[in-house]
Write an enzyme that holds these catalytic residues in place. Structure first.
Site, short mmCIF file in Angstrom:
data_model
loop_
_atom_site.label_atom_id
_atom_site.label_comp_id
_atom_site.label_asym_id
_atom_site.label_seq_id
_atom_site.Cartn_x
_atom_site.Cartn_y
_atom_site.Cartn_z
CB CYS A 67 -0.88 -0.01 1.25
SG CYS A 67 0.11 0.06 2.75
CG HIS A 100 1.70 -1.25 12.34
ND1 HIS A 100 0.57 -1.23 11.55
CD2 HIS A 100 2.32 -2.41 12.06
CE1 HIS A 100 0.52 -2.35 10.85
NE2 HIS A 100 1.57 -3.08 11.13
CB CYS A 138 0.97 4.70 7.51
SG CYS A 138 -0.33 5.08 6.33
CG HIS A 192 -2.26 -4.32 15.24
ND1 HIS A 192 -1.67 -3.15 14.79
CD2 HIS A 192 -2.14 -5.20 14.22
CE1 HIS A 192 -1.24 -3.33 13.56
NE2 HIS A 192 -1.51 -4.57 13.18
CD GLU A 218 -3.52 1.37 13.14
OE1 GLU A 218 -3.25 0.63 12.18
OE2 GLU A 218 -4.58 2.00 13.23
CB CYS A 242 -6.49 2.49 5.78
SG CYS A 242 -5.60 2.35 4.28
CB SER A 258 0.27 -8.90 7.82
OG SER A 258 -0.70 -8.09 7.19
CG ASN A 264 -3.25 -5.55 5.69
OD1 ASN A 264 -3.42 -6.01 4.59
ND2 ASN A 264 -2.06 -5.11 6.10
CB SER A 320 3.03 -5.75 4.96
OG SER A 320 2.18 -6.79 5.39
FE1 F3S Z 1 -1.27 3.04 5.86
FE2 F3S Z 1 -3.45 1.90 5.04
FE3 F3S Z 1 -1.13 0.95 4.39
S1 F3S Z 1 -3.09 2.70 7.05
S2 F3S Z 1 0.19 1.42 6.09
S3 F3S Z 1 -1.95 2.91 3.73
S4 F3S Z 1 -2.92 -0.26 4.89
#
Ligand code: F3S
Length: 279
Positions: A12, A73, A95, A123, A125, A189, A217, A219, A261
């Protein structure tokens, strides 16, 4: 057997940005370079950074000072303070979407709201976000956990960036019954939502769906869970060695996606492995 890759599979914006920051620091620094914990949740990428650029993940300040890159994170602010006290040069690769969660959580605290973070309390984050709100915050992962919270006058809510929108809506529907005033920030996000939607569309139209990404991960795990609901023949693999030929019996179409990731080179290796099974 046809192999179709979902749009938005792989890195991402936040991960790409963090890797560019690391490269830039490595190129211009003569000092050691560290990240606070793994830069991203992908073991292979973290190993590459360590082997090719000597970028070392640390979680204690017991190393010679150098550059300390903050992971995507984010980290709690006291880590930054401690890094500076220990003469580390801090470079922020958090991010920007995650940094927004931190800002909103702090704002809600400053405005006197009881802060609720919708997410996974283990987590990194969420742990980083908790660092911005002090002791007066709750973390809830679902509707049931939200229903156990005490009643409060003012509740302010933020979500972990990778939270499922449907779960966030359920949590909010419970919180609204617990207070006089509810302030909500949508901090999920958009890259995560786009990847999930594209994956669902593809999973609906293939025989087998592969999700490439590290099991650490959040996500990627969530992506796998969503794909499984649409297509029970969904498998998550961390790399090509985990791909099992028996998954592809009586298969015409294979869909592939990857977490935020997951590098594209790893997705390509998995695809090459699947191609080697072509009947
Ligand atoms: Fe940021 Fe979304 Fe990637 S929060 S790290 S753009 S999954």
């Amino acid at each position: 057997m046809r192999i179709i890759v979902a749009p938005y599979a792989g890195f991402c914006f936040g991960v790409e940005r963090a890797l560019k920051i690391v490269e830039n620091v490595v190129q211009h620094s003569k000092l050691p370079v560290y990240t606070w914990g793994p830069l991203i949740h992908n073991k292979m990428v973290v190993e590459r950074l360590q082997n090719e650029y000597e970028v070392i993940p640390i979680e204690e300040f017991d190393h010679p000072p150098g550059y300390l890159i903050l992971r995507t994170h984010g980290v709690p602010p006291d880590v930054v303070d401690e890094a500076k006290r220990n003469k580390f040069i801090v470079v922020d690769a958090t991010c920007p979407f995650v940094a927004k969660v931190h800002r909103y959580a702090k704002l809600l605290t400053d405005e006197g709201y009881t802060v609720v973070i919708a997410g996974d309390k283990l987590h990194p984050e969420v742990r980083a976000t908790l660092g911005y709100v002090g002791a007066y915050a709750y973390v809830v992962g679902d509707r049931k956990a939200a229903s156990l919270l005490p009643e409060c006058k003012k509740i302010g809510v933020v979500a972990q960036t990778t939270m499922l929108m449907d779960v966030y809506k359920e949590i909010i529907s419970v919180l609204v019954t617990k207070c006089d005033e509810l302030k909500i920030f949508n901090t999920i996000c958009s890259a995560t939502i786009r990847r999930q939607e594209a994956g669902i569309k593809l999973a609906n139209n293939v025989d087998v769906m592969l999700v490439v990404g590290d099991r650490q991960s959040a996500n990627t795990r969530r992506l796998t869970d969503i794909m499984k609901q649409v297509n029970p023949r969904t498998y998550q693999v961390e790399g090509p060695e985990e791909v099992d030929p028996s998954w592809f019996n009586n298969t015409k179409r294979v869909g592939v996606t990857g977490g935020a990731s997951t590098p594209n080179w790893l997705i390509d290796k998995v695809i090459d492995k699947v191609k080697s099974f072509r009947q």
